[in-house]
Scaffold this active site. Structure first.
Site, PDB file in Angstrom:
ATOM      1  N   GLU A 111      -0.310   3.130  14.035  1.00 43.79           N
ATOM      2  CA  GLU A 111      -0.237   3.053  12.571  1.00 43.79           C
ATOM      3  C   GLU A 111      -1.085   4.172  11.952  1.00 43.79           C
ATOM      4  O   GLU A 111      -0.642   4.886  11.048  1.00 43.79           O
ATOM      5  CB  GLU A 111      -0.750   1.689  12.090  1.00 43.79           C
ATOM      6  CG  GLU A 111      -0.741   1.525  10.576  1.00 43.79           C
ATOM      7  CD  GLU A 111      -1.345   0.200  10.129  1.00 43.79           C
ATOM      8  OE1 GLU A 111      -0.579  -0.661   9.667  1.00 43.79           O
ATOM      9  OE2 GLU A 111      -2.572   0.013  10.223  1.00 43.79           O
ATOM     10  N   SER A 163       7.077  -5.769   2.694  1.00 42.55           N
ATOM     11  CA  SER A 163       6.170  -5.377   1.611  1.00 42.55           C
ATOM     12  C   SER A 163       5.822  -3.892   1.703  1.00 42.55           C
ATOM     13  O   SER A 163       5.628  -3.345   2.787  1.00 42.55           O
ATOM     14  CB  SER A 163       4.888  -6.209   1.725  1.00 42.55           C
ATOM     15  OG  SER A 163       3.880  -5.651   0.919  1.00 42.55           O
ATOM     16  N   CYS A 209       1.280  -6.024   7.148  1.00 36.29           N
ATOM     17  CA  CYS A 209      -0.029  -5.543   7.623  1.00 36.29           C
ATOM     18  C   CYS A 209      -0.106  -5.428   9.137  1.00 36.29           C
ATOM     19  O   CYS A 209      -1.011  -4.791   9.659  1.00 36.29           O
ATOM     20  CB  CYS A 209      -1.144  -6.419   7.084  1.00 36.29           C
ATOM     21  SG  CYS A 209      -0.833  -8.155   7.310  1.00 36.29           S
ATOM     22  N   LYS A 213      -2.510  -0.546  16.069  1.00 39.13           N
ATOM     23  CA  LYS A 213      -3.215   0.069  14.937  1.00 39.13           C
ATOM     24  C   LYS A 213      -3.454   1.562  15.186  1.00 39.13           C
ATOM     25  O   LYS A 213      -3.597   2.341  14.247  1.00 39.13           O
ATOM     26  CB  LYS A 213      -4.554  -0.633  14.698  1.00 39.13           C
ATOM     27  CG  LYS A 213      -4.412  -1.979  14.021  1.00 39.13           C
ATOM     28  CD  LYS A 213      -4.238  -1.856  12.522  1.00 39.13           C
ATOM     29  CE  LYS A 213      -3.882  -3.184  11.893  1.00 39.13           C
ATOM     30  NZ  LYS A 213      -3.318  -3.063  10.552  1.00 39.13           N
ATOM     31  N   GLU A 261       2.958   9.472   7.279  1.00 40.35           N
ATOM     32  CA  GLU A 261       2.859   9.084   5.854  1.00 40.35           C
ATOM     33  C   GLU A 261       1.450   8.634   5.469  1.00 40.35           C
ATOM     34  O   GLU A 261       1.166   8.474   4.291  1.00 40.35           O
ATOM     35  CB  GLU A 261       3.894   8.012   5.497  1.00 40.35           C
ATOM     36  CG  GLU A 261       3.806   6.702   6.253  1.00 40.35           C
ATOM     37  CD  GLU A 261       4.724   6.648   7.470  1.00 40.35           C
ATOM     38  OE1 GLU A 261       4.856   7.681   8.175  1.00 40.35           O
ATOM     39  OE2 GLU A 261       5.286   5.575   7.732  1.00 40.35           O
ATOM     40  N   GLU A 282      -0.361  -7.204  -2.700  1.00 42.09           N
ATOM     41  CA  GLU A 282       0.826  -7.868  -2.155  1.00 42.09           C
ATOM     42  C   GLU A 282       1.176  -9.100  -2.985  1.00 42.09           C
ATOM     43  O   GLU A 282       2.353  -9.424  -3.178  1.00 42.09           O
ATOM     44  CB  GLU A 282       0.578  -8.246  -0.687  1.00 42.09           C
ATOM     45  CG  GLU A 282       1.830  -8.440   0.123  1.00 42.09           C
ATOM     46  CD  GLU A 282       1.551  -8.432   1.617  1.00 42.09           C
ATOM     47  OE1 GLU A 282       1.747  -7.379   2.247  1.00 42.09           O
ATOM     48  OE2 GLU A 282       1.123  -9.463   2.156  1.00 42.09           O
ATOM     49  N   GLU A 287       2.963  -7.843  -5.910  1.00 49.10           N
ATOM     50  CA  GLU A 287       4.310  -7.450  -5.472  1.00 49.10           C
ATOM     51  C   GLU A 287       5.208  -8.688  -5.341  1.00 49.10           C
ATOM     52  O   GLU A 287       6.370  -8.671  -5.780  1.00 49.10           O
ATOM     53  CB  GLU A 287       4.183  -6.723  -4.118  1.00 49.10           C
ATOM     54  CG  GLU A 287       5.435  -6.014  -3.685  1.00 49.10           C
ATOM     55  CD  GLU A 287       5.293  -5.419  -2.280  1.00 49.10           C
ATOM     56  OE1 GLU A 287       4.157  -5.225  -1.786  1.00 49.10           O
ATOM     57  OE2 GLU A 287       6.348  -5.154  -1.670  1.00 49.10           O
ATOM     58  N   CYS A 309      -3.962 -11.643  15.029  1.00 50.65           N
ATOM     59  CA  CYS A 309      -4.857 -10.579  15.505  1.00 50.65           C
ATOM     60  C   CYS A 309      -5.957 -11.073  16.437  1.00 50.65           C
ATOM     61  O   CYS A 309      -6.446 -10.325  17.266  1.00 50.65           O
ATOM     62  CB  CYS A 309      -5.543  -9.911  14.334  1.00 50.65           C
ATOM     63  SG  CYS A 309      -4.425  -9.019  13.305  1.00 50.65           S
TER      64      CYS A 309
HETATM   65 FE1  HC0 Z   1      -5.526  -7.715  11.728  1.00 50.36          FE
HETATM   66 FE2  HC0 Z   1      -5.417  -6.834   9.423  1.00 50.36          FE
HETATM   67  S1  HC0 Z   1      -5.777  -9.019   9.922  1.00 50.36           S
HETATM   68  S2  HC0 Z   1      -3.682  -6.660  10.906  1.00 50.36           S
HETATM   69  O1  HC0 Z   1      -4.365  -9.145  12.028  1.00 50.36           O
HETATM   70  O2  HC0 Z   1      -3.633  -7.598   7.286  1.00 50.36           O
HETATM   71  O3  HC0 Z   1      -5.481  -5.564  13.772  1.00 50.36           O
HETATM   72  O4  HC0 Z   1      -8.169  -8.789  12.608  1.00 50.36           O
HETATM   73  O5  HC0 Z   1      -7.511  -5.714  10.746  1.00 50.36           O
HETATM   74  O6  HC0 Z   1      -5.209  -3.883   8.767  1.00 50.36           O
HETATM   75  O7  HC0 Z   1      -7.621  -7.142   7.509  1.00 50.36           O
HETATM   76  C1  HC0 Z   1      -5.538  -6.466  13.096  1.00 50.36           C
HETATM   77  C2  HC0 Z   1      -7.160  -8.380  12.383  1.00 50.36           C
HETATM   78  C3  HC0 Z   1      -6.611  -6.416  10.711  1.00 50.36           C
HETATM   79  C4  HC0 Z   1      -5.292  -4.995   8.938  1.00 50.36           C
HETATM   80  C5  HC0 Z   1      -6.817  -6.965   8.176  1.00 50.36           C
HETATM   81  C6  HC0 Z   1      -4.267  -7.224   8.106  1.00 50.36           C
END
Ligand code: HC0
Ligand code: SF4
Length: 579
Positions: free
Chosen positions: A366, A324, A304, A363, A371, A284, A287, A511
């Site tokens: 995701e 991104s 993310c 998540k 994809e 990133e 990028e 997170c």
């Molecule tokens: Fe997160 Fe992550 S930091 S989104 O906030 O970038 O869920 O803890 O794992 O994938 O590393 C959440 C936390 C993750 C991802 C990382 C990011």
């Protein structure tokens, strides 16, 4: 102002409700709908009843304490026989059309309704109409959140958090009378609705009406299948939240106990999502520099956080060209496990199952995106939230708190830097990225390494960060909570923002306070600051503080990927959202 609670004189500010005054003076009153931290007091559950005497002639009155202001000289009683009788009746009414299958409930052992039933001394339920509970909507269409209206007590906390905190406003009250439910706007299913899967509603639901989808059984299948090679990864924030589920004080790090627990469960390989966070910084960061040099759309937005990506896709699609293309650390690690690791271990990717432990319900969605699979094989096969992982450990009889720490499997993807662990709090991705961007531009490390200008806690914060001699400075923004994200995006689309890089985390706090983290009864994220301090300590204690200094990152580029944003990295570690 003076009043009396249970015979004791108390002083309180004018305008305080009886509930607030009681709390300030150490008198407990049960509540199921009120949640002070999000300013929610609709008075719908009616279990916060108290007896008040305004004067002798008026006699006693029973009122809801969350909606009644204290008056000068008021006498308030919280535990009279009449108060307890009426509270019991109220709980009985809440249970009358409630699904009583408590042993099978996601909130078994962690249910606020059960707590209140115990508090008011309920010894049985005289009135129960199970057909009502069974006739309610049970929506399992979303990979992230399950909505089970047979358990709903109509406290409206979920509606409040979705509308007022997240600004998503997916949830509405439908029907009336006994037919009242919490539904999705336009009568859609959870998956087809405006919901972004952030799980914030599951943190405030007092019962099991809104819960993360339970994938524990699937993971047990993987663990006990001798043909399957299981590869686990765990997110930055999991290590500073999970301990709470096992009685450890908020802010305890269980970074070393997680690998031990996973090996006791029978995991074949234990990796750290933090390794992939370091990798994401390389991709990133590159990028960003390419966009700065090449005139592509700015600001660049981080990608993310899947709750944020869903929000951008569903609510603000015009911003997608700014998002991104780098996949999240979870997905980068999954893609590398099924290629780089599988090749090194000489295991066919079809025999491998990658399981993520995440603080996040989104998540799950995701990992299920089409994809993120190659030749029909998912890069990440299952995602367990922190709460689910705690449930799995309890089911397998493992007490995390008593375990000796051990490291992840080091050789390929088991080590990470301090820059990676702070991804788990708001501002961390930005700070980690700028540490590396500075190094790329100057050939030396940013000093001091900590960017305190980014460490505030306002929902939108901005900083101008100097990038070293001759490189000028960059204006960046850090945003947490989707209500704030909407404001930022609208400013960018209106041409009123001049930032070059914007970090967005859907959940307030990032997170560490994600929708899959341990929840607290009667409070919204009370452990945020302790979790955040623990993440910053883990960064400070790490000998390596910058992603580019992770020796395993050098190795993966040297032996597999080539260089950041190479063709292979583009195939495995990038995507385009909204195409
Ligand atoms: Fe997160 Fe992550 S930091 S989104 O906030 O970038 O869920 O803890 O794992 O994938 O590393 C959440 C936390 C993750 C991802 C990382 C990011
Ligand atoms: Fe709203 Fe998030 Fe719950 Fe979906 S998961 S209903 S967006 S709070």
């Amino acid at each position: 102002m003076n009043a009396f609670i249970n015979g004791k004189e108390v002083r309180c500010e004018p305008g305080r409700t009886i509930l607030e005054a009681a709390r300030e003076n150490g008198h407990f009153i049960p509540t199921l709908c009120e949640l002070a931290d999000i300013g929610h007091a609709p008075g719908t559950c009616r279990v916060c009843l108290v007896e008040i005497w305004r004067d002798k002639e008026a006699g006693p009155q029973i009122v809801t304490s969350c909606t009644t202001p204290v008056e000068e000289g008021m006498r308030i009683f919280t535990r009279t026989p009449e108060v307890r009788r009426m509270q019991r009746l109220q709980v009985e009414l809440l249970l009358a059309d409630h699904d009583h299958d408590c042993a099978a409930c996601a909130r078994h052992g962690d249910c606020e309704l059960q707590d209140v039933a115990q508090f008011v001394g309920l010894t049985g339920t005289r009135h129960h109409f199970p057909d009502y509970a069974r006739s309610r909507t049970r929506d399992v269409s979303s990979p992230s959140v399950v909505r089970d209206m047979g358990k709903c007590i109509r406290c409206l906390r979920c509606v409040a958090v979705c509308r007022n905190v997240q600004g998503v406003d997916a949830l509405v009250v439908t029907g009336n009378g006994i037919g009242t439910e919490i539904g999705l706007r336009h009568n859609r299913s959870q998956s087809a609705s405006d919901c972004v899967g952030c799980g914030q509603c599951t943190l405030v639901c007092p019962v099991g009406a809104l819960a993360g989808r339970d994938d524990v059984e699937r993971v047990i299948d993987y663990l006990y299948d001798p043909e399957i090679v299981t590869v686990f990864q765990f997110a930055p924030a999991v290590r500073v939240g999970l301990g709470e589920e096992f009685g450890l004080p908020p802010g305890s790090s269980v970074e070393g106990q997680v690998p031990t627990a996973l090996r006791l469960l029978g995991a074949d390989v234990v990796l750290d999502t933090n390794f992939a966070a370091d990798l994401v910084i390389m991709e990133e960061g590159t990028e960003l520099l390419q966009r700065l040099r090449g005139g592509a759309k700015l600001p660049l937005f981080t990608s993310c956080c899947p709750g944020w990506v869903n929000f951008a896709e569903k609510h603000l699609p015009d911003i997608l060209p700014h998002v991104s293309t780098t996949r999240s650390p979870q997905q980068c690690l999954g893609a590398l496990a099924k290629t780089y690791l599988a090749r090194t271990m000489n295991v066919a990717p079809e025999r491998m199952r990658v399981v993520s432990l995440m603080p996040c319900t989104a998540k799950k969605e995701e990992a299920a995106r089409p994809e993120f699979r190659r030749d029909g094989v998912r890069d990440v096969d299952a995602v367990l939230t922190t709460r689910e992982f705690a449930r799995l450990l309890r089911r397998e009889g493992i007490d995390l708190a008593g375990l000796e720490p051990s490291p992840c499997d080091d050789p390929l993807m088991g080590r990470a830097t301090g820059a990676a662990v702070i991804f788990g709090t708001t501002g961390g991705v930005m700070e980690a990225a700028l540490r590396t961007v500075y190094h790329v531009l100057n050939g030396k490390e940013l000093a001091p390494v900590e960017l305190h200008a980014l460490r505030g806690y306002e929902n939108v914060r901005e900083a101008v960060v100097p990038l070293g001699e001759g490189n000028g400075s960059v204006k960046v923004a850090v945003v947490h909570g989707l209500k704030a994200a909407r404001q930022m995006v609208e400013a960018v689309l209106a041409g009123k923002a001049d930032h070059v890089f914007v970090e967005v985390m859907a959940c307030p706090g990032g997170c560490m306070d994600g929708g899959g983290q341990p929840r607290s009864k009667r409070a919204y994220n009370p452990n945020a600051q302790a979790r955040r301090a623990a993440l910053f300590s883990l960064d400070a204690e790490n000998a390596l503080r910058q992603s580019h200094n992770n020796p395993l990152i050098g190795k993966v580029y040297e032996s597999f990927l080539g260089e950041p944003c190479s063709n292979l990295s583009h195939r495995l570690l990038h995507t385009r959202y909204g195409d």
